[in-house]
Design a protein around this motif. Structure first.
Motif, mmCIF file in Angstrom:
data_model
loop_
_atom_site.group_PDB
_atom_site.id
_atom_site.type_symbol
_atom_site.label_atom_id
_atom_site.label_comp_id
_atom_site.label_asym_id
_atom_site.label_seq_id
_atom_site.Cartn_x
_atom_site.Cartn_y
_atom_site.Cartn_z
ATOM 1 N N PRO A 7 -67.362 43.873 -0.736
ATOM 2 C CA PRO A 7 -68.814 43.846 -0.946
ATOM 3 C C PRO A 7 -69.368 45.205 -1.396
ATOM 4 O O PRO A 7 -70.296 45.272 -2.192
ATOM 5 C CB PRO A 7 -69.383 43.468 0.416
ATOM 6 N N TYR A 8 -68.782 46.291 -0.906
ATOM 7 C CA TYR A 8 -69.261 47.610 -1.277
ATOM 8 C C TYR A 8 -68.964 47.919 -2.740
ATOM 9 O O TYR A 8 -69.767 48.523 -3.441
ATOM 10 C CB TYR A 8 -68.663 48.691 -0.381
ATOM 11 N N VAL A 9 -67.809 47.480 -3.208
ATOM 12 C CA VAL A 9 -67.447 47.691 -4.608
ATOM 13 C C VAL A 9 -68.394 46.911 -5.507
ATOM 14 O O VAL A 9 -68.883 47.423 -6.521
ATOM 15 C CB VAL A 9 -65.975 47.283 -4.860
ATOM 16 N N ILE A 10 -68.689 45.689 -5.147
ATOM 17 C CA ILE A 10 -69.597 44.862 -5.947
ATOM 18 C C ILE A 10 -70.990 45.489 -5.976
ATOM 19 O O ILE A 10 -71.623 45.555 -7.036
ATOM 20 C CB ILE A 10 -69.641 43.423 -5.399
ATOM 21 N N MET A 11 -71.474 45.969 -4.822
ATOM 22 C CA MET A 11 -72.792 46.624 -4.797
ATOM 23 C C MET A 11 -72.799 47.885 -5.642
ATOM 24 O O MET A 11 -73.744 48.142 -6.389
ATOM 25 C CB MET A 11 -73.202 46.948 -3.354
ATOM 26 N N ALA A 12 -71.762 48.700 -5.551
ATOM 27 C CA ALA A 12 -71.696 49.947 -6.311
ATOM 28 C C ALA A 12 -71.681 49.677 -7.807
ATOM 29 O O ALA A 12 -72.416 50.314 -8.567
ATOM 30 C CB ALA A 12 -70.468 50.753 -5.901
ATOM 31 N N VAL A 13 -70.880 48.724 -8.233
ATOM 32 C CA VAL A 13 -70.821 48.385 -9.656
ATOM 33 C C VAL A 13 -72.162 47.839 -10.128
ATOM 34 O O VAL A 13 -72.641 48.188 -11.212
ATOM 35 C CB VAL A 13 -69.670 47.389 -9.926
#
Length: 78
Positions: A7-13
């Motif tokens: 989820p953090y990767v998706i939010m960052a992207v």
């Protein structure tokens, strides 16, 4: 890939993509070719020199923005 990080990767992207798209739109609206610089005593080159180097006949300050006077559309007198 660890499921906790997903989820953090998706939010960052998503945030990065959003910043790129909104940033490019903002710059396109702000840029004016007749106002290419900054009016400040410490700006190098100064407003007058900048406009002269770009081929404009003069310059003026609009707030902190350096603007160049438009080129004459009249043909030169012979």
């Amino acid at each position: 890939m660890n499921s906790r990080r997903s989820p953090y990767v998706i939010m960052a992207v998503s945030i990065i993509v959003m910043l790129f798209t909104t940033g490019s739109e903002a710059r396109a609206e702000i840029y004016d070719p007749k106002c290419p610089g900054v009016c400040s005593p410490v700006a190098v080159p100064d407003c007058k020199t900048l406009c002269a180097n770009l081929g404009f006949p003069g310059s003026y300050c609009k707030g902190l923005t350096c603007c160049c006077k438009p080129k004459s559309s009249k043909p030169p007198l012979s």
